[in-house]
Design a protein around this motif. Structure first.
Motif, PDB file in Angstrom:
ATOM      1  N   ARG A 165       0.843  -1.183   0.000  1.00  0.00           N
ATOM      2  CA  ARG A 165       0.000   0.000   0.000  1.00  0.00           C
ATOM      3  C   ARG A 165       0.886   1.243   0.000  1.00  0.00           C
ATOM      4  NH1 ARG A 165      -2.850  -3.148   4.242  1.00  0.00           N
ATOM      5  NH2 ARG A 165      -4.759  -3.989   3.298  1.00  0.00           N
ATOM      6  N   ARG A 166       0.316   2.362  -0.419  1.00  0.00           N
ATOM      7  CA  ARG A 166       1.063   3.616  -0.396  1.00  0.00           C
ATOM      8  C   ARG A 166       1.552   3.940   1.012  1.00  0.00           C
ATOM      9  NH1 ARG A 166      -3.153   7.230  -3.986  1.00  0.00           N
ATOM     10  NH2 ARG A 166      -2.441   6.585  -6.070  1.00  0.00           N
ATOM     11  N   GLU A 167       0.690   3.686   2.002  1.00  0.00           N
ATOM     12  CA  GLU A 167       1.056   3.985   3.385  1.00  0.00           C
ATOM     13  C   GLU A 167       2.296   3.211   3.820  1.00  0.00           C
ATOM     14  OE1 GLU A 167      -1.829   2.976   2.312  1.00  0.00           O
ATOM     15  OE2 GLU A 167      -3.322   4.537   2.757  1.00  0.00           O
ATOM     16  N   GLU A 168       2.392   1.971   3.342  1.00  0.00           N
ATOM     17  CA  GLU A 168       3.531   1.135   3.718  1.00  0.00           C
ATOM     18  C   GLU A 168       4.824   1.641   3.068  1.00  0.00           C
ATOM     19  OE1 GLU A 168       1.175  -3.083   4.397  1.00  0.00           O
ATOM     20  OE2 GLU A 168       1.677  -2.416   2.369  1.00  0.00           O
ATOM     21  N   VAL A 169       4.729   2.053   1.815  1.00  0.00           N
ATOM     22  CA  VAL A 169       5.910   2.606   1.147  1.00  0.00           C
ATOM     23  C   VAL A 169       6.369   3.878   1.858  1.00  0.00           C
ATOM     24  CG1 VAL A 169       6.811   3.586  -0.995  1.00  0.00           C
ATOM     25  CG2 VAL A 169       5.266   1.608  -1.077  1.00  0.00           C
ATOM     26  N   ALA A 170       5.397   4.718   2.239  1.00  0.00           N
ATOM     27  CA  ALA A 170       5.736   5.962   2.928  1.00  0.00           C
ATOM     28  C   ALA A 170       6.449   5.687   4.245  1.00  0.00           C
ATOM     29  CB  ALA A 170       4.469   6.785   3.162  1.00  0.00           C
TER      30      ALA A 170
ATOM     31  N   LEU B 115       8.182   2.971   5.063  1.00  0.00           N
ATOM     32  CA  LEU B 115       9.499   2.410   4.774  1.00  0.00           C
ATOM     33  C   LEU B 115      10.494   3.487   4.328  1.00  0.00           C
ATOM     34  CD1 LEU B 115       8.387  -0.804   2.859  1.00  0.00           C
ATOM     35  CD2 LEU B 115       9.541  -0.755   5.083  1.00  0.00           C
ATOM     36  N   ALA B 116       9.990   4.474   3.601  1.00  0.00           N
ATOM     37  CA  ALA B 116      10.864   5.531   3.077  1.00  0.00           C
ATOM     38  C   ALA B 116      11.044   6.675   4.066  1.00  0.00           C
ATOM     39  CB  ALA B 116      10.311   6.071   1.766  1.00  0.00           C
ATOM     40  N   GLY B 117      10.229   6.697   5.116  1.00  0.00           N
ATOM     41  CA  GLY B 117      10.337   7.774   6.095  1.00  0.00           C
ATOM     42  C   GLY B 117       9.793   9.096   5.599  1.00  0.00           C
ATOM     43  N   VAL B 118       8.743   9.056   4.758  1.00  0.00           N
ATOM     44  CA  VAL B 118       8.120  10.284   4.249  1.00  0.00           C
ATOM     45  C   VAL B 118       6.645  10.280   4.626  1.00  0.00           C
ATOM     46  CG1 VAL B 118       9.738  10.447   2.329  1.00  0.00           C
ATOM     47  CG2 VAL B 118       7.562   9.246   2.000  1.00  0.00           C
ATOM     48  N   GLY B 119       6.015  11.435   4.514  1.00  0.00           N
ATOM     49  CA  GLY B 119       4.595  11.528   4.828  1.00  0.00           C
ATOM     50  C   GLY B 119       3.743  10.790   3.813  1.00  0.00           C
ATOM     51  N   VAL B 120       2.639  10.231   4.279  1.00  0.00           N
ATOM     52  CA  VAL B 120       1.746   9.494   3.376  1.00  0.00           C
ATOM     53  C   VAL B 120       1.182  10.421   2.311  1.00  0.00           C
ATOM     54  CG1 VAL B 120      -0.383   8.151   3.233  1.00  0.00           C
ATOM     55  CG2 VAL B 120       1.175   7.811   5.160  1.00  0.00           C
ATOM     56  N   SER B 121       0.770  11.615   2.721  1.00  0.00           N
ATOM     57  CA  SER B 121       0.206  12.555   1.744  1.00  0.00           C
ATOM     58  C   SER B 121       1.231  12.941   0.697  1.00  0.00           C
ATOM     59  CB  SER B 121      -0.306  13.817   2.451  1.00  0.00           C
ATOM     60  OG  SER B 121      -1.369  13.508   3.318  1.00  0.00           O
ATOM     61  N   TRP B 122       2.475  13.188   1.155  1.00  0.00           N
ATOM     62  CA  TRP B 122       3.516  13.572   0.196  1.00  0.00           C
ATOM     63  C   TRP B 122       3.771  12.450  -0.801  1.00  0.00           C
ATOM     64  CZ3 TRP B 122       8.132  11.931  -1.699  1.00  0.00           C
ATOM     65  CH2 TRP B 122       8.897  12.869  -2.406  1.00  0.00           C
ATOM     66  N   TYR B 123       3.881  11.203  -0.318  1.00  0.00           N
ATOM     67  CA  TYR B 123       4.129  10.092  -1.233  1.00  0.00           C
ATOM     68  C   TYR B 123       2.961   9.931  -2.195  1.00  0.00           C
ATOM     69  CZ  TYR B 123       4.926   5.639  -3.349  1.00  0.00           C
ATOM     70  OH  TYR B 123       5.094   4.662  -4.293  1.00  0.00           O
TER      71      TYR B 123
ATOM     72  N   GLY C  82       1.735  12.123  -9.477  1.00  0.00           N
ATOM     73  CA  GLY C  82       2.376  12.957 -10.473  1.00  0.00           C
ATOM     74  C   GLY C  82       2.150  14.440 -10.268  1.00  0.00           C
ATOM     75  N   ARG C  83       1.847  14.834  -9.040  1.00  0.00           N
ATOM     76  CA  ARG C  83       1.652  16.263  -8.784  1.00  0.00           C
ATOM     77  C   ARG C  83       2.996  16.994  -8.841  1.00  0.00           C
ATOM     78  NH1 ARG C  83      -2.926  17.240  -4.099  1.00  0.00           N
ATOM     79  NH2 ARG C  83      -4.315  15.502  -4.634  1.00  0.00           N
TER      80      ARG C  83
ATOM     81  N   ASP D 297      16.183   8.493  -3.035  1.00  0.00           N
ATOM     82  CA  ASP D 297      16.989   7.329  -2.655  1.00  0.00           C
ATOM     83  C   ASP D 297      16.276   6.499  -1.595  1.00  0.00           C
ATOM     84  OD1 ASP D 297      18.995   7.928  -4.423  1.00  0.00           O
ATOM     85  OD2 ASP D 297      20.298   8.891  -2.942  1.00  0.00           O
ATOM     86  N   ALA D 298      15.594   7.166  -0.667  1.00  0.00           N
ATOM     87  CA  ALA D 298      14.844   6.440   0.366  1.00  0.00           C
ATOM     88  C   ALA D 298      13.699   5.645  -0.257  1.00  0.00           C
ATOM     89  CB  ALA D 298      14.305   7.421   1.406  1.00  0.00           C
ATOM     90  N   ILE D 299      13.022   6.233  -1.224  1.00  0.00           N
ATOM     91  CA  ILE D 299      11.938   5.520  -1.921  1.00  0.00           C
ATOM     92  C   ILE D 299      12.509   4.374  -2.734  1.00  0.00           C
ATOM     93  CG2 ILE D 299      10.192   5.763  -3.722  1.00  0.00           C
ATOM     94  CD1 ILE D 299       9.745   8.627  -2.687  1.00  0.00           C
TER      95      ILE D 299
END
Length: 275
Positions: free
Chosen positions: A40-45, A47-55, A61-62, A72-74
């Motif tokens: 899920r997007r939330e899981e990727v966020a 793992l990458a240490g970024v906000g869910v909304s930002w990811y 594609g915004r 690199d984290a993603i």
């Protein structure tokens, strides 16, 4: 239209990378049945240490600001290989990340076969610091490179045999130094360039004077002319090409310049200097 295409490609690329992974692949617990495969997007966020909304905005594609650290984290979160990581950079609007430098002295056997097969024309492979990694016999016979010549820039200024043969040494010296400085600027965090320049400047006043000008030149094509004591005048067109599958390495090929007698003289010279 170009941005629309890039954003659409970024969206589809990230979705496809998520879809090929399971929570177990990345060390997350399985959480029941999923309506769609993959993370899920939330899981990727997370793992990458970024906000869910930002990811989410990135994947949609915004037009948002991205950094190399976040990409690199993603890349790590999605288990991207080097080609995929570079693709992510380009789709996100950043320049391709620098590749890790190839190990010094490591050249695949097929590359050695290429420069050996190029004989009787000179060829060599050098790394990003201009250290010789492999040199064919023709280059040694034509340019006078010996076992102590470890670096192309250093040899240009310190190899007395090469300097004595070169017909245009003084004319091209500043251009050679300018190219080395331009290459050094691509790796501003690499102290090896400054070390090479410092040591060469201490032994060559000519180099030190040119280096102090801070001139920069560009280009991967050059004309080299030598007056060989056995073969006579030889003139070459030299082309430097990056070896993308071997980061940091460049292949330099020399072709006899049309309209000269170089090709015929070259064949006789290499025959006279077998391995």
């Amino acid at each position: 239209m170009a941005n629309d295409y890039r954003h659409a490609e970024l969206r589809d690329f990230l979705r496809s990378r998520r879809a090929r992974l399971t929570p177990g692949d990345v060390g997350l617990p399985e959480a029941g049945r999923r309506r769609t495969p993959g993370l899920r997007r939330e899981e990727v966020a997370v793992l990458a240490g970024v906000g869910v909304s930002w990811y989410t905005w990135l994947e949609q594609g915004r037009d948002i600001t991205v950094s190399s650290e976040v990409l690199d984290a993603i890349s790590r979160a999605l288990r991207l290989d080097e080609a995929e990581r570079r693709h992510l950079y380009l789709l996100s609007g950043l320049s391709s990340p620098p590749r890790a430098a190839a190990a010094a002295g490591s050249v695949a056997a097929e590359l050695r076969r290429v420069i050996d097969a190029w004989s009787p024309r000179p060829a060599y492979i050098m790394n990003r610091h201009w250290n010789f990694v492999a040199v064919n016999d023709a280059a040694r016979a034509v340019f006078g490179y010996g076992s102590t010549d470890q670096n192309c820039l250093v040899a240009y200024f310190t190899n007395e045999r090469f300097r004595a043969m070169s017909l245009d040494w003084a004319e091209h010296a500043a251009e050679v130094v300018g190219r080395f400085r331009a290459d050094a600027a691509q790796y501003s965090d690499d102290p090896e360039f400054e070390r090479i320049a410092g040591e060469l400047g201490a032994s060559s006043p000519e180099f030190a004077e040119i280096w102090a000008r801070h001139d920069v030149t560009a280009g991967d094509f050059a004309v080299k002319s030598v007056r060989h004591p056995e073969a006579g005048d030889l003139c070459f067109e030299a082309l430097k090409m990056p070896l993308n599958d071997h980061p940091g390495l460049h292949l330099v090929l020399h072709n006899p310049r049309p309209g000269t007698e170089t090709e015929a003289r070259l064949a006789k010279l290499v025959v006279a200097h077998p391995r």
